[in-house]
Design an enzyme around this catalytic site. Structure first.
Site, short mmCIF file in Angstrom:
data_model
loop_
_atom_site.label_atom_id
_atom_site.label_comp_id
_atom_site.label_asym_id
_atom_site.label_seq_id
_atom_site.Cartn_x
_atom_site.Cartn_y
_atom_site.Cartn_z
N LYS A 13 1.16 -1.01 0.34
CA LYS A 13 -0.30 0.11 -0.04
C LYS A 13 0.92 1.16 -0.11
O LYS A 13 0.81 2.00 -0.83
CB LYS A 13 -1.22 0.01 0.97
N ARG A 88 -9.66 1.69 8.87
CA ARG A 88 -9.62 -0.01 8.87
C ARG A 88 -10.50 -0.81 9.82
O ARG A 88 -9.96 -2.01 9.92
CB ARG A 88 -8.03 0.50 10.17
N ARG A 122 12.54 -6.68 4.09
CA ARG A 122 12.21 -5.40 3.85
C ARG A 122 12.97 -4.31 4.75
O ARG A 122 12.80 -4.66 5.49
CB ARG A 122 10.55 -4.49 2.90
N ARG A 152 11.24 -1.98 10.27
CA ARG A 152 10.36 -1.03 11.24
C ARG A 152 9.74 -2.32 12.26
O ARG A 152 10.31 -2.80 12.25
CB ARG A 152 9.00 -1.35 10.41
P1 AMP Z 1 0.90 0.44 8.59
O1 AMP Z 1 1.92 1.23 8.43
O2 AMP Z 1 -0.66 1.04 7.98
O3 AMP Z 1 0.97 -0.03 8.24
O4 AMP Z 1 0.20 0.74 10.17
C1 AMP Z 1 0.64 0.50 11.10
C2 AMP Z 1 0.56 0.38 12.08
O5 AMP Z 1 -0.28 1.95 12.57
C3 AMP Z 1 -0.61 -0.74 12.80
O6 AMP Z 1 -0.70 -2.13 12.61
C4 AMP Z 1 -1.54 0.00 13.79
O7 AMP Z 1 -0.80 -0.44 14.82
C5 AMP Z 1 -1.59 1.65 12.72
N1 AMP Z 1 -2.20 1.93 12.94
C6 AMP Z 1 -2.05 2.76 11.05
N2 AMP Z 1 -3.28 2.86 10.32
C7 AMP Z 1 -4.04 3.18 11.48
C8 AMP Z 1 -5.81 3.27 11.86
N3 AMP Z 1 -6.11 3.59 10.86
N4 AMP Z 1 -6.66 3.24 12.86
C9 AMP Z 1 -5.60 2.25 14.28
N5 AMP Z 1 -4.51 2.39 14.30
C10 AMP Z 1 -3.98 1.58 13.07
#
Ligand code: AMP
Length: 209
Positions: A13, A88, A122, A152
């Protein structure tokens, strides 16, 4: 044009959002990046964000809404934006509906095994923030800008399995939600970056016409 990009963790994404933002002159808004930036800059939001990220749990809605609200007040969102990682949950989707008209929701679908491999191999560039496959790194440095790279803290098998479970339970209901609205477009996310982007371009060029 306002777009939401849905998909399991590791489906690409972030990488695709950056490319979409560049081609269609949109702001790229990643809630994951907003959260990681808040952690890196020690921004006080009343909770320990990192504790949520490290175990793959969703951060409470109030915190996400606050960070999103600040981001959406920036100049660059005027021409439209691509939301990566938001909404989400159905609750977040309802909230989003109250203030934004979406043109298209792209679902980037990929198999568990494929994305587990991608996530555990990655790194992220500390300079240009690109997500890179470890095989692309040159002496552990970013091949694009030469900066150092890092993993990460949630890109490990244990946290990934929790993130995937959260996705299946809380985020996949959004697929039907947006299908019913007639704005969902699915893209097979099992290929290479350019191959997937080509498919996305066909869809988005159709929307902008
Ligand atoms: P991502 O970078 O999209 O993979 O998000 C990493 C982490 O951030 C996720 O595993 C959640 O812990 C948190 N996170 C990201 N977006 C959201 C959201 N819309 N609502 C709640 N937690 C989020």
């Amino acid at each position: 044009m306002n777009i939401v990009l849905l998909g399991p963790p590791g489906s690409g994404k972030g990488t695709q959002s950056k490319k979409i933002a560049e081609r269609y002159n949109l702001a790229h808004i990643s809630t994951g990046d907003l959260l990681r930036d808040a952690v890196a800059n020690n921004i006080d939001v009343g909770i320990d964000i990192k504790a949520y990220l490290d175990v793959g749990k969703l951060v409470p809605d109030e915190v996400i809404s606050k960070l999103l609200q600040i981001r959406l007040s920036a100049e660059d969102v005027r021409n439209g934006y691509i939301l990566d990682g938001y909404p989400r949950t159905l609750a977040q989707a309802y909230l989003l509906e109250s203030f934004l008209r979406l043109d298209v929701v792209l679902l980037l679908d990929a198999d568990y095994k494929y994305i587990l491999n991608r996530i555990t191999t990655r790194s992220v560039c500390s300079g240009c923030k690109a997500t890179l496959s470890d095989s692309q790194l040159i002496n552990n440095l970013c091949p694009i800008c030469g900066s150092t790279t890092f993993k990460r803290s949630d890109d490990n098998e244990q946290t990934f399995s929790k993130r995937f479970q959260v996705y299946e339970e809380l985020t996949t209901p959004l697929i039907d939600f947006y299908k019913t609205k007639g704005i969902l477009k699915s893209v097979d996310g099992n290929g290479g970056v350019e191959e997937i982007f080509d498919k996305i371009k066909v869809i988005l060029d159709g929307v902008t016409k």
